[in-house]
Each structure stands twice: as structure tokens, then as C-alpha cells.
Design a protein around this motif. Structure first.
Motif, PDB file in Angstrom:
ATOM      1  N   GLU A  95       0.851  -1.189   0.000  1.00 50.09           N
ATOM      2  CA  GLU A  95       0.000   0.000   0.000  1.00 50.09           C
ATOM      3  C   GLU A  95       0.889   1.242   0.000  1.00 50.09           C
ATOM      4  OE1 GLU A  95      -3.149   0.681  -0.187  1.00 50.09           O
ATOM      5  OE2 GLU A  95      -3.881  -1.392  -0.293  1.00 50.09           O
ATOM      6  N   PRO A  96       0.712   2.144  -0.986  1.00 51.57           N
ATOM      7  CA  PRO A  96       1.603   3.312  -1.053  1.00 51.57           C
ATOM      8  C   PRO A  96       1.454   4.259   0.138  1.00 51.57           C
ATOM      9  CG  PRO A  96      -0.168   3.467  -2.661  1.00 51.57           C
ATOM     10  CD  PRO A  96      -0.238   2.095  -2.101  1.00 51.57           C
ATOM     11  N   PHE A  97       0.265   4.263   0.777  1.00 51.30           N
ATOM     12  CA  PHE A  97       0.043   5.135   1.929  1.00 51.30           C
ATOM     13  C   PHE A  97      -0.089   4.356   3.233  1.00 51.30           C
ATOM     14  CE2 PHE A  97      -1.417   7.540  -1.739  1.00 51.30           C
ATOM     15  CZ  PHE A  97      -0.801   8.770  -1.544  1.00 51.30           C
ATOM     16  N   GLY A  98       0.167   3.061   3.173  1.00 50.36           N
ATOM     17  CA  GLY A  98       0.095   2.244   4.371  1.00 50.36           C
ATOM     18  C   GLY A  98      -1.297   1.778   4.721  1.00 50.36           C
ATOM     19  N   ASP A  99      -2.311   2.588   4.461  1.00 49.17           N
ATOM     20  CA  ASP A  99      -3.693   2.287   4.831  1.00 49.17           C
ATOM     21  C   ASP A  99      -4.544   2.272   3.566  1.00 49.17           C
ATOM     22  OD1 ASP A  99      -6.189   2.004   5.889  1.00 49.17           O
ATOM     23  OD2 ASP A  99      -6.204   3.929   6.957  1.00 49.17           O
ATOM     24  N   PRO A 100      -5.250   1.156   3.250  1.00 46.71           N
ATOM     25  CA  PRO A 100      -6.091   1.120   2.045  1.00 46.71           C
ATOM     26  C   PRO A 100      -7.194   2.172   2.055  1.00 46.71           C
ATOM     27  CG  PRO A 100      -5.758  -1.087   2.922  1.00 46.71           C
ATOM     28  CD  PRO A 100      -5.223  -0.135   3.945  1.00 46.71           C
ATOM     29  N   ASP A 101      -7.680   2.565   3.241  1.00 45.60           N
ATOM     30  CA  ASP A 101      -8.753   3.554   3.324  1.00 45.60           C
ATOM     31  C   ASP A 101      -8.291   4.965   2.975  1.00 45.60           C
ATOM     32  OD1 ASP A 101     -10.693   1.741   3.979  1.00 45.60           O
ATOM     33  OD2 ASP A 101     -10.418   1.944   6.141  1.00 45.60           O
ATOM     34  N   TYR A 102      -6.990   5.149   2.832  1.00 46.10           N
ATOM     35  CA  TYR A 102      -6.512   6.470   2.433  1.00 46.10           C
ATOM     36  C   TYR A 102      -7.025   6.850   1.045  1.00 46.10           C
ATOM     37  CZ  TYR A 102      -3.377  10.490   2.490  1.00 46.10           C
ATOM     38  OH  TYR A 102      -2.874  11.768   2.508  1.00 46.10           O
ATOM     39  N   TYR A 103      -7.399   5.844   0.292  1.00 45.29           N
ATOM     40  CA  TYR A 103      -7.967   6.061  -1.044  1.00 45.29           C
ATOM     41  C   TYR A 103      -9.231   6.910  -0.978  1.00 45.29           C
ATOM     42  CZ  TYR A 103     -10.097   4.749  -5.560  1.00 45.29           C
ATOM     43  OH  TYR A 103     -10.675   4.753  -6.807  1.00 45.29           O
ATOM     44  N   TYR A 104      -9.932   6.865   0.148  1.00 47.26           N
ATOM     45  CA  TYR A 104     -11.215   7.567   0.281  1.00 47.26           C
ATOM     46  C   TYR A 104     -11.117   8.872   1.075  1.00 47.26           C
ATOM     47  CZ  TYR A 104     -13.123   3.063  -1.231  1.00 47.26           C
ATOM     48  OH  TYR A 104     -13.406   1.919  -1.941  1.00 47.26           O
ATOM     49  N   GLN A 105      -9.937   9.322   1.397  1.00 46.02           N
ATOM     50  CA  GLN A 105      -9.785  10.510   2.237  1.00 46.02           C
ATOM     51  C   GLN A 105     -10.078  11.792   1.465  1.00 46.02           C
ATOM     52  OE1 GLN A 105      -9.086  10.406   5.642  1.00 46.02           O
ATOM     53  NE2 GLN A 105      -9.459   8.224   5.264  1.00 46.02           N
ATOM     54  N   LEU A 106     -10.352  12.874   2.214  1.00 45.66           N
ATOM     55  CA  LEU A 106     -10.367  14.216   1.643  1.00 45.66           C
ATOM     56  C   LEU A 106      -8.958  14.772   1.788  1.00 45.66           C
ATOM     57  CD1 LEU A 106     -13.721  15.742   3.003  1.00 45.66           C
ATOM     58  CD2 LEU A 106     -13.204  15.086   0.649  1.00 45.66           C
ATOM     59  N   TYR A 107      -8.290  14.994   0.681  1.00 46.92           N
ATOM     60  CA  TYR A 107      -6.871  15.338   0.704  1.00 46.92           C
ATOM     61  C   TYR A 107      -6.681  16.857   0.771  1.00 46.92           C
ATOM     62  CZ  TYR A 107      -7.230  10.691  -1.314  1.00 46.92           C
ATOM     63  OH  TYR A 107      -7.582   9.382  -1.557  1.00 46.92           O
ATOM     64  N   GLN A 108      -5.711  17.253   1.555  1.00 43.82           N
ATOM     65  CA  GLN A 108      -5.371  18.664   1.665  1.00 43.82           C
ATOM     66  C   GLN A 108      -4.395  19.025   0.552  1.00 43.82           C
ATOM     67  OE1 GLN A 108      -6.724  20.745   3.869  1.00 43.82           O
ATOM     68  NE2 GLN A 108      -5.642  22.483   2.981  1.00 43.82           N
ATOM     69  N   PRO A 109      -4.753  19.946  -0.330  1.00 44.11           N
ATOM     70  CA  PRO A 109      -3.834  20.312  -1.415  1.00 44.11           C
ATOM     71  C   PRO A 109      -2.552  20.922  -0.863  1.00 44.11           C
ATOM     72  CG  PRO A 109      -6.057  21.126  -1.844  1.00 44.11           C
ATOM     73  CD  PRO A 109      -6.038  20.664  -0.427  1.00 44.11           C
ATOM     74  N   PRO A 110      -1.431  20.693  -1.524  1.00 45.77           N
ATOM     75  CA  PRO A 110      -0.174  21.313  -1.082  1.00 45.77           C
ATOM     76  C   PRO A 110      -0.177  22.809  -1.422  1.00 45.77           C
ATOM     77  CG  PRO A 110       0.163  20.164  -3.143  1.00 45.77           C
ATOM     78  CD  PRO A 110      -1.247  19.861  -2.728  1.00 45.77           C
ATOM     79  N   PRO A 111       0.732  23.570  -0.845  1.00 48.56           N
ATOM     80  CA  PRO A 111       0.839  24.989  -1.215  1.00 48.56           C
ATOM     81  C   PRO A 111       1.067  25.139  -2.715  1.00 48.56           C
ATOM     82  CG  PRO A 111       2.136  24.518   0.744  1.00 48.56           C
ATOM     83  CD  PRO A 111       1.675  23.191   0.214  1.00 48.56           C
TER      84      PRO A 111
END
Length: 848
Positions: free
Chosen positions: A611-627
Motif C-alpha cells: 500500500e503506497p500510503f500504508g492504509d487502504p482507506d486512504y484512497y477515500y480521504q479528503l486530501y489537503q492540497p499542497p501549497p
């Protein structure tokens, strides 16, 4: 007494029967039109659902078509976890940067909202996917309704019905992009843009009829401004929805803006008030800006949207102000367009001085009329060829031009100037179309044709003064330029072609006498008795009432049959095993579903890689855009998947992994450089810089899509292979594609064709040819093979060429899967998965 009762009964019942016979029930024309449109909608929905149904719904799953629909549903999936919030940034693509989601959110809201309502707030995954699959079919069907009303508003209800019927049967991009399972936003673009145009036509038409001015608003004269105001508000709302559906929706803003500018000039020259145009323009653009700007700021047009909408809102005020000022001063109307030209030049210079980059970004959006070289590697971006035009529109494509000319010519008087202008435009349009439009789209010819067309439209509007038809013609001209530039815009052009062909068909039927047959009987009688003496009127009326309709019916029936075979039959004529010809073929085939081998490989990738983010549920997160200007902050466990950009969305949604390149064409150049790299060192360097750990390759990449990789990499196809000609029987030159050593040294070929293993050429597989360059009768250069010789080893072939420097010699291969040159093993690549089909998908693990 009984005789008197019989007499009364006769009067009551006998007279009633006669009165009943005289007053037979008839459906009003509006009801008949409504029934026909409803039937057309039913046919349209049937076509879009029935034929592709088994392809989409199979084995208990929903198999979406194409590539983009999979990413649309990835966005919808995320929405359903956080309804009504959507993601505006996605780290699950374009590794190692992540990307701002380039699609506005309305289409996701539409699918997610419908699923949320149907599922009573808790829809299942399957329900969400089912709603997503049906959405394009429903929206495509609904488009028929505004097309009918546009035809009705501009011409009459029967022209609207014919236009709607044509839209149903055309085997066009519009049909294929509104099929069950093709859950892309294209069909929503068409629906919302057409509805916007409809309400704008209605607003302009009602405002002109009531001569709306600023005083009506100041005095709050609601009886006058009510309907135009309602239609204007609706036009603004649907323009806002359209902008929230596709970031390229600024195209429609340009069309409306062009219409307003031309109509301002026309009305001023005709001595009419321009107040209504200012009111409609400011309200339409203002409402759309309020709705869309907060969401468009994160799309690829986020930097130019505020500027474009500000200009669109302010410009009508300026145009109206200049018009009122010149009228007040009593200046000649001809000075008005000159004054506007001066204002445009001054504004351009000021804008260029203040923010040249923003101005260039705005003008750069017109590249849709002339795509770049890399764009031509994308099938839908290529220009519209004559074969594609026939496949999509059959005869309707050509009738469009006839109808366009007919529509404008009707406005001309019998004066020589009008006929001359019409003839000049027709000759230029046809010559340009066949000389350039079908083969090589050139921006300068586009500009030339559009300039002449707009001049024609201005002339037409001055003569006729019909603002609604002016909007239709400007709309058609711009969409025509777009579809000639990129075939993908055929799904827009289908509506324009249907409307103008529907108008043409109605004109032919009206010429045959259908208008008289549809008129009320009293009106028919009156036309034949006005010039007759009263004494003979009854005889003439009874005679012509019987004879004239019969002859007219024959003319109408014959004309209707001709129209059916010319307009409708080419789409439904049985061919290639399809009972309804091109129409059924388009509905049955449509965009391809995901390849089973790719699906199997991606399922394996999802289940057998970290898993690239460690947690499979990260696929469903609301992501914070970078600056702004920075990349996403990925964890150390993240990595990328190298493949060609076509497959990026599948990797994201099915594999739940992060592709480096995607169908937004992000990282397409660097993916092209990697896949065509000539040695392992340069290939590994790219993999290390990008943080990629896996490579996925299919059969099409080293064969069918290799040219695209070369083009995106900035290289030339002729460096990897070329077409040579050799004499065959009868002295006829036969073409052969021969592969150079650089082709076999390409990373994509070494991985897919040879699994990254060392390769020694088989005996006599290394061929050396000599050739000479010739010129054919058309002045085109080609290479003719003069001799060929097979060598047992590559070294012998190389030595032979070294000793013969006086002629053109090359080492070539005739088979992409058999290398004529030795290849070293790729030490850092291990094949970890391969599907079992004859044309498998292969997955390689990269190790540093």
C-alpha cells in the motif's frame, strides 16, 4: 302529445348526434408534438441502454467503458464517503506530484446526489455504480427536449420535431458518448450548453418583442420584464452549471459574448435600443460567475476564469454605454463599430502591458482550433476526415452546409449584393472544406473561414433583424470550427447538424405544401376564394377543397419519402450484420470497455504490492492540497507505477496505485522518454528520479502506440522504423515497414517482447538492405529497396556496412518480436506477473 315528444327527442338526441359528428375530438398540435417528442425520447433511451447492456452489466459487476469514466467514478466514490464534499486534489495520480482535479464537481454531485436519494442516504457501492452507468443514457435522452424547443422557437414545432428525430438516429459521437456505461461528463456538457442556448434564445426573443429597456427595471414594470427576466435567470443558471461541469466551458462564454457583440452592432446600426442586450448579458454572465468561480479556481483555467468572466460582465455595460452616448450626440451609426474596434485595441494594449502572461493564457485556449503535434497522437483530437464525417453524420454533415446557406440566403433580398456575398461564402467554404478541412487543419484557414462567416452573419442580421437566428448561426460557426479542428467535438456538432438539417427538411416539406395541409380549413378556403366573385365562390371552394389537398398530399408524401432516404435512411440502412446499420453499430460497439487482461493485472497489483500510503482507506480521504507550486507530501512508503498515459485512470481506480502518467496527459513526455530510452542506464535514471517501482506494459504499447510514445518524447518515428517499397509482381511497388536497431533497443520493446532478457539474433535474422530515394508523380519522396541480404550474425552485417560506404545501407528487422541485433539483459527488472491470454499484460518489478 306523443308527436310533440318525438319532435323534442329528435331535437335533443338527433341534433346532439349531428353536433357530436361535427365536433370530433382533435388533439391540439402542442399535444401531438409532446407525444412525438416523448416517443423519440423512449427510442433514444432504448438505443442507449439495450444494445450495450450486457457489456456493462456482467458477472454482477459494472464495467464502465473507456478510461475517463473510471476516474469519474473514483471521484464519485470519494464523494459518497463525504457527501456533499468532493476532492479538489488527488495524490493517487501523477506521482510524485499529485494533481489538482481538473474536472469541476457538478457531474459528480449529479451522480452522487441521485444515488444518495435513491439509496435513501445510504446507497450501496453497486447502486452508486449502477446510477453512474445510467446517467449518460438519461442525459443523452433529455437533450432531445431542448433541441425540439430550439427548433420550435426559431422555426416552428414541426421543424423542432424533425430536428429531434435526426438527433435520435445519428450514429455520432454524441450517441457513443451517451451510451450506458460511458460515465464521462461529455453528454452533460451538451445538455447544459443546449439548455443555456435555449433559454438565451427565449430571453432575447421575448425582450425584443416587448422592447425591454432600463426604464422598465427602474419602474419595476413586472408585467413587461417578467418572462424575459425569468428566461435570462435560467440561462445564467444553466451557464453556471455548464461551467461547473467542464473547465472548457468558457467556450460557451465566448459564443455568447460574440453574439452579444455582433448584436450590439446590428441593433445600433438599425437604430434600435441595445438596453435589453446589456441586461441579458450582465445577468447571464453575472449569475454564472457567482455559481462557478469559487469552484473553477482549482481547475486548469482557474487563473483565467475570473478575468474572462469579469470582461464578459463589464463589456455589455460598456457597449451599451457607448451606444447610448453616440445616440444622444447624434453621431452617425456607422461610427459605432469603429469606436468598438478602437476600444478593443486600447484594451488589448493595456492588458498586454499589465499582465501579458494572463493574456497569452487566455488566447492560448483557442488552440482547440489547431491542436499541437502531440495532440494528434490522441485519436479524438485529430481533425475530422471525410470518412469520419460520414461515419458520424452520414448525409446530415453535408446538408448542414446547405441548410446554413439556405438559412442565411432567406434573409437576402433579390439584390445583387446579397447573392454575391452568399455565393462568395459558399464557394470559399466548400473549397476550404475539401482542400484543407478533411486533411490538414490549419489555424489560418480556420480564421479566414470564420472571418468570412461572421461578416456574413452581420450582413444577415442587418437585413433580417432576427437575434435568435443570429445566435444559432454564431453557435453553429464556432462549433463547426471546433469539430474541424478536433473530431472529439463531434458530440457538440451533432446538435447543430440536427437543428439545421431539421430546418432544411421542414423547408422542403413546406415547399411541397405541408404548411397548407397543417393550416386550418378556413384559412385554406380563404386563400382560394379571395379573388373570386361571390357567386362562384362556393363552387370553386368545394372543388378545390377536394382536389387541392389530394395533389398537395402527393407532393408532401413524395418529399417526405425523399427526405427519409436522404436524411434518415443512411443511418439505419442494414449493413455489416447490423439490422439498423450504423445506428445499431454505434450503439452496440461504442467506446471499448476495460480490457480483461488489464483488469486481471490491476487486481493482482492491488492485492500483491505494498500500500503506497500504508492504509487502504486512504484512497477515500479528503486530501489537503499542497501549497501552490509545491508537490504533494508523500510518505516514504509511496511509489509510482510506470506505464503509458492511456492506462493511468485504470491504475488509480482498479489497482488503487499511483500512476506516473495519466489520461490528462500529465507526465506523457517523460513516460515517452522512458519507454523509448535506448539503454538501461537512462531508463533507470528516470525510474529513480520519479520513484517508480513497477512497470506495466501491454501488447499495444510496443506496436500500436509506439508512434505516440516517440512523438511525446520529442523524437522522430523515422529513427525507429520506416516504410520501404520493393517491387512485386507486375512491377508494382509494395510497402513494407522495417524496424531499425533503435526500435529493438527501446525499453518498452525489450521488456514486452523479450521480458528484459538477453537476446542473440537467430540465424539469418539480421538483414541489410540498400535503398535509393525516389520521387513519385505527386512529388512525394519514398525509399525503394534495391537489394537485401541476410547475415548469420550481427557482427557480419555491421562489418559489411562498414566496408560499403558508397551506398545507402541499413540493418533492419522485419518482425517486431525478432531482434536483428543482440540485446543485453535488463538487470534491474523482474517480471512478476503476466496474464494468460495470447496478448498478455505484463508487470515488472524495478529494483535499484
Amino acid at each position: 302529445m306523443s308527436e310533440q315528444l318525438k319532435a323534442w327527442r329528435g331535437k335533443l338526441f338527433g341534433g346532439g348526434r349531428k353536433q357530436h359528428q361535427r365536433r370530433r375530438f382533435k388533439l391540439p398540435p402542442a399535444a401531438i408534438a409532446g407525444i412525438i417528442v416523448a416517443a423519440l425520447c423512449g427510442i433514444a433511451l432504448y438505443l442507449r441502454v439495450y444494445f450495450p447492456y450486457d457489456q456493462v452489466f456482467s458477472d454482477g459487476s459494472v464495467w464502465f467503458k473507456g478510461a475517463d469514466p473510471w476516474y469519474e467514478m473514483r471521484l464519485v466514490e470519494n464523494l459518497m464517503r463525504h457527501f456533499p464534499h468532493v476532492i479538489y486534489f488527488d495524490p493517487y495520480t501523477f506521482y510524485p506530484h499529485g494533481t489538482a482535479v481538473p474536472w469541476p464537481p457538478f457531474y459528480q454531485w449529479l451522480i452522487g446526489g441521485a444515488a444518495w436519494i435513491i439509496g435513501l442516504g445510504h446507497p450501496s457501492q453497486h447502486l452508486v455504480e449502477t446510477v453512474g452507468a445510467f446517467t449518460p443514457a438519461v442525459l443523452g435522452t433529455l437533450t432531445i427536449i431542448p433541441v425540439y424547443f430550439i427548433g420550435k422557437e426559431l422555426f416552428n414545432r414541426w421543424a423542432g420535431i424533425i430536428s429531434a428525430a435526426i438527433l435520435v438516429v445519428l450514429p455520432s459521437e454524441f450517441l457513443s458518448r451517451s451510451l450506458l456505461g460511458f460515465t464521462d461528463h461529455h453528454v452533460a456538457e451538451v445538455l447544459f450548453s443546449v439548455v443555456t442556448i435555449l433559454f438565451l434564445i427565449m430571453a432575447v426573443k421575448r425582450a425584443r418583442e416587448r422592447e425591454i429597456s432600463f426604464s422598465h427595471f427602474i419602474n419595476r414594470d413586472w408585467t413587461v420584464i417578467k418572462k424575459p427576466l425569468i428566461y435570462t435567470l435560467l440561462a445564467g443558471i444553466f451557464l453556471g452549471i455548464y461551467l461547473l461541469t467542464w473547465w472548457g466551458g468558457l467556450m460557451l462564454v465566448f459564443i455568447i459574448f460574440a453574439f452579444l457583440g455582433i448584436q450590439f452592432i446590428v441593433d445600433h446600426l438599425r437604430g434600435k435600443s441595445t438596453d435589453y442586450l446589456c441586461i441579458i448579458g450582465v445577468l447571464t454572465f453575472g449569475i454564472a460567475a457567482i455559481m462557478s468561480l469559487p469552484f473553477l479556481s482549482v481547475t486548469p483555467v482557474g487563473n483565467i476564469s475570473p478575468a474572462v468572466m469579469a470582461i464578459a460582465i463589464v463589456a455589455p455595460v460598456g457597449l451599451s454605454g457607448i451606444s447610448r452616448f453616440m445616440v444622444k450626440k447624434g453621431w452617425h451609426p456607422a461610427f459605432y463599430p469603429l469606436a468598438l474596434l478602437g476600444v478593443v485595441v486600447i484594451a488589448y494594449v493595456i492588458f498586454l502591458a499589465i499582465d501579458p502572461s494572463l493574456l497569452h493564457s487566455m488566447l492560448g485556449r483557442f488552440h482547440v482550433f489547431a491542436p499541437r503535434a502531440t495532440g494528434f497522437t490522441i485519436q479524438e483530437v485529430r481533425s475530422l476526415g471525410i470518412n469520419m464525417a460520414w461515419s458520424n453524420f452520414t448525409t446530415v454533415f453535408f446538408i448542414f452546409f446547405v441548410s446554413f446557406g439556405l438559412l442565411t440566403y432567406r434573409a437576402f433580398k433579390e439584390g445583387t449584393a446579397g447573392k454575391t456575398l452568399f455565393l462568395a461564402w459558399t464557394v470559399m467554404a466548400v473549397a476550404w472544406l475539401f482542400a484543407f478541412g478533411f486533411y490538414d487543419v490549419n489555424i489560418y484557414w480556420n480564421v479566414a473561414l470564420s472571418t468570412v462567416s461572421f461578416a456574413l452573419l452581420i450582413y444577415t442580421a442587418i437585413k433580417e433583424g432576427n437575434a435568435g437566428r443570429m445566435l444559432l448561426l454564431i453557435w453553429c460557426v464556432v462549433i463547426l470550427m471546433m469539430v474541424l479542428g478536433q473530431r472529439r467535438f463531434s458530440y457538440y456538432f451533432t446538435v447543430n447538424a440536427a437543428l439545421l438539417t431539421g430546418y432544411f427538411s421542414w423547408r422542403m416539406l413546406d415547399f411541397a405544401g405541408l404548411g397548407k395541409l397543417l393550416a386550418k380549413p378556413k384559412e385554406i378556403v380563404r386563400t382560394y376564394t379571395t379573388k373570386k366573385k361571390k357567386k362562384k365562390a362556393k363552387e370553386k371552394v368545394s372543388e378545390r377543397r377536394f382536389l387541392q389537398p389530394r395533389a398537395t398530399w402527393i407532393q408532401v408524401i413524395v418529399t417526405g419519402i425523399v427526405i427519409f432516404f436522404v436524411v434518415f435512411f443512411p443511418s439505419i440502412c442494414p449493413e455489416h450484420g447490423f439490422s439498423f446499420g450504423k445506428l445499431e453499430a454505434c450503439a452496440s460497439r461504442g467506446p471499448m470497455a476495460i480490457d480483461p487482461d488489464w483488469y486481471s493485472a490491476l487486481v493482482w497489483l492491488r492485492n500483491n504490492t505494498p500500500e503506497p500510503f500504508g492504509d487502504p482507506d486512504y484512497y477515500y480521504q479528503l486530501y489537503q492540497p499542497p501549497p501552490s507550486g509545491e508537490d504533494y507530501d508523500y510518505p516514504e512508503t509511496a511509489y509510482g507505477i510506470m506505464s503509458w498515459w492511456d492506462y493511468g485512470h485504470w491504475i488509480t481506480r482498479v489497482g488503487r496505485r499511483i500512476p506516473i502518467a495519466n489520461p490528462f496527459q500529465q507526465a506523457a513526455p517523460i513516460a515517452g522518454r522512458y519507454l523509448t530510452s535506448q539503454n538501461e542506464t537512462s531508463a533507470n535514471q528516470i525510474m529513480d528520479e520519479l520513484g517508480a517501482e513497477y512497470v506495466m506494459i501491454d501488447y499495444a504499447m510496443p506496436v500500436l502506440k509506439f508512434y505516440a510514445m516517440v512523438t511525446w518524447a520529442g523524437k522522430n518515428e523515422s529513427d525507429f522504423y520506416d516504410v520501404y517499397y520493393a517491387p512485386a509482381e507486375g512491377g508494382i511497388l509494395q510497402p513494407f515497414r522495417l524496424f531499425y536497431p533503435s526500435y529493438y533497443n527501446s525499453t518498452v520493446v525489450r521488456l514486452y517482447n523479450f521480458d528484459g532478457q538477453a537476446v542473440a539474433p537467430s540465424e539469418n535474422a539480421t538483414i541489410v538492405i540498400s535503398y535509393k530515394e525516389q520521387v513519385d508523380r505527386q512529388g512525394r519522396w519514398y525509399k525503394e529497396i534495391t537489394s537485401s541480404r541476410a547475415f548469420s550474425t550481427y557482427e557480419e552485417a555491421r562489418d559489411f556496412i562498414s566496408s560499403h560506404t558508397s551506398e545507402n545501407y541499413r540493418i533492419v528487422g522485419v518482425d517486431a518480436s525478432k531482434s536483428p541485433v543482440p540485446l543485453e539483459k535488463l538487470e534491474h527488472y523482474e517480471r512478476v506477473y503476466v496474464t494468460s491470454s495470447p496478448y498478455p499484460v505484463k508487470v515488472f518489478k524495478y529494483t535499484e
